[in-house]
Design a protein around this motif. Sequence first.
Motif, mmCIF file in Angstrom:
data_model
loop_
_atom_site.group_PDB
_atom_site.id
_atom_site.type_symbol
_atom_site.label_atom_id
_atom_site.label_comp_id
_atom_site.label_asym_id
_atom_site.label_seq_id
_atom_site.Cartn_x
_atom_site.Cartn_y
_atom_site.Cartn_z
ATOM 1 N N ASP A 1 81.162 37.884 -39.643
ATOM 2 C CA ASP A 1 81.150 38.977 -38.777
ATOM 3 C C ASP A 1 82.594 39.302 -38.652
ATOM 4 O O ASP A 1 83.393 38.469 -38.147
ATOM 5 N N VAL A 2 82.891 40.458 -38.864
ATOM 6 C CA VAL A 2 84.364 40.930 -38.683
ATOM 7 C C VAL A 2 84.244 42.141 -37.694
ATOM 8 O O VAL A 2 84.054 43.108 -38.141
ATOM 9 N N PRO A 3 84.980 42.006 -36.497
ATOM 10 C CA PRO A 3 84.826 43.189 -35.793
ATOM 11 C C PRO A 3 85.833 44.131 -36.230
ATOM 12 O O PRO A 3 86.828 44.067 -37.065
ATOM 13 N N THR A 4 85.620 45.505 -35.713
ATOM 14 C CA THR A 4 86.274 46.477 -36.518
ATOM 15 C C THR A 4 87.694 46.514 -36.030
ATOM 16 O O THR A 4 88.203 46.096 -35.127
ATOM 17 N N GLY A 5 88.269 46.990 -37.038
ATOM 18 C CA GLY A 5 89.941 46.915 -37.316
ATOM 19 C C GLY A 5 90.359 45.371 -37.482
ATOM 20 O O GLY A 5 91.673 45.545 -37.310
ATOM 21 N N THR A 6 89.630 44.525 -37.353
ATOM 22 C CA THR A 6 90.392 43.218 -37.385
ATOM 23 C C THR A 6 90.483 42.505 -38.836
ATOM 24 O O THR A 6 89.886 43.198 -39.739
ATOM 25 N N VAL A 7 91.175 41.531 -39.084
ATOM 26 C CA VAL A 7 91.293 40.884 -40.255
ATOM 27 C C VAL A 7 90.836 39.497 -40.341
ATOM 28 O O VAL A 7 91.261 38.868 -39.425
ATOM 29 N N LEU A 8 89.930 39.452 -41.138
ATOM 30 C CA LEU A 8 89.188 37.966 -41.422
ATOM 31 C C LEU A 8 89.748 37.230 -42.594
ATOM 32 O O LEU A 8 89.791 37.892 -43.703
ATOM 33 N N ALA A 9 90.546 36.065 -42.667
ATOM 34 C CA ALA A 9 90.634 35.575 -43.805
ATOM 35 C C ALA A 9 89.770 34.473 -44.241
ATOM 36 O O ALA A 9 89.386 33.818 -43.304
ATOM 37 N N LEU A 10 89.641 34.429 -45.511
ATOM 38 C CA LEU A 10 88.623 33.409 -46.106
ATOM 39 C C LEU A 10 89.699 32.598 -46.738
ATOM 40 O O LEU A 10 90.313 32.934 -47.543
ATOM 41 N N LEU A 11 89.761 31.281 -46.240
ATOM 42 C CA LEU A 11 90.578 30.315 -46.618
ATOM 43 C C LEU A 11 89.858 29.212 -47.318
ATOM 44 O O LEU A 11 88.833 28.880 -47.034
ATOM 45 N N GLY B 1 94.939 49.408 -39.413
ATOM 46 C CA GLY B 1 94.195 49.693 -40.602
ATOM 47 C C GLY B 1 92.649 49.440 -40.405
ATOM 48 O O GLY B 1 92.237 49.139 -39.457
ATOM 49 N N PRO B 2 91.966 49.519 -41.658
ATOM 50 C CA PRO B 2 90.583 49.371 -41.537
ATOM 51 C C PRO B 2 90.143 47.910 -41.250
ATOM 52 O O PRO B 2 91.125 46.875 -41.412
ATOM 53 N N THR B 3 88.861 47.671 -41.010
ATOM 54 C CA THR B 3 88.550 46.286 -41.170
ATOM 55 C C THR B 3 88.775 45.524 -42.733
ATOM 56 O O THR B 3 88.361 46.304 -43.352
ATOM 57 N N THR B 4 89.156 44.435 -42.327
ATOM 58 C CA THR B 4 89.790 43.791 -43.765
ATOM 59 C C THR B 4 89.177 42.529 -43.780
ATOM 60 O O THR B 4 89.140 41.591 -43.025
#
Length: 356
Positions: A21-31, A179-182
């Motif tokens: 789940d990635v909220p609008t405009g935030t960045v999620l890193a897959l590590l 920026g956009p959701t990332t």
Amino acid sequence: MSLAARIDVVRGSFELSVDLDVPTGTVLALLGPNGSGKSTVLGCLAGLIAPRSAEITVAGRSLADLAPHRRGIGLLSQDALLFPHLSAVDNVAFSPRSTGAGRRAARDLAHFWLAEVDAVELADRRPGQLSGGQAQRVAIARALAAQPDLLLLDEPFAALDVDAAPAIRGLLRRVLKTGPTTVLVTHDPLDALALADHVAVMNDGRVVERGPTRDVLSAPRTAFTARIAGLNLIAGTAVDGGLRTPSGDVVSGIPASDVVQGEPAVAVFPPNAVAVYPHDGEHRGSPRNTADAVVAALEPHGPVIRVRAEAGGWAHGLTADLTPAAVAELALEPGSAVTLSVKAATVSVHPAATGP
Ligand SMILES: Nc1ncnc2c1ncn2[C@@H]1O[C@H](COP(=O)(O)OP(=O)(O)OP(=O)(O)O)[C@@H](O)[C@H]1O
């Protein structure tokens, strides 16, 4: 444009099952380490890998059954992958053109994005005339000019040399603020710290830990994440002022406010909090957080030498960062007998993970 995804994939003997789940405009890193499935997740989001089953929605719009070019997704990989026969500005103008913008409007937009990535002076060059870092700037402009609902970054610094990577990291940090959701794939915790609001740590096709980046990387709750974050982690049961390991040792530390005595807990501390002494018994005075050990390995780690220790109890596998001068002075080599000491004030105690 928030992203919600539940993805199941089988690739040969590899099985992946994650939800994000990635909220609008935030960045999620897959590590995660090589082969943990990070690129597979990106490939499924982009529509390049067919999942066994998937539900993917961006801003409530279901993507799973759409062709890649209809998903509104921008993808930036390690290689810039610019069209070689087009100038930089035409590369950037390509996406607005392909979504119907007129030639003039597309060029204006391309110049705007080239300015955003400090690459205006590169506008008329062909990709063959750009350095790796310059090409990556243009590729970022191209990805953003398409105004994607979701941006996917696949190890965007991996192919850059060490001088170019920090500048591009700084640039992405700036443009991603608005920026956009990332979703960012990386195996480098520094990238996650620099760019991501949240992190999901992957191992063997599963998310093993997730949360706000700083919380996860500074206070990992699994040994796996601690290793990725470069921290020492000792598991046990919370007791007053620290934790008790399964072998009965007590490690003193500062408990976080959510630690409950008697519940599973972890003690976390950085390698530079571990002092190494010759094994002469002198430092046994401290009742706790001192242990005899043997040097198992010595490896350069940036400007310091990382010492990995073997021991019978809680200190097994600990790492300590020493200056090369200290390693020389202590005449450390694999097999050296040492005493390790960790100040309680440098040890933070947290509840252990109860599952992803
Ligand atoms: N085309 C394929 N066919 C079968 N298995 C594959 C294929 N591509 C990748 N795999 C397997 O899928 C697993 C996950 O690979 P993936 O590339 O998603 O990992 P990753 O975390 O992105 O790794 P890296 O950091 O090395 O890119 C690996 O075990 C890999 O061997």
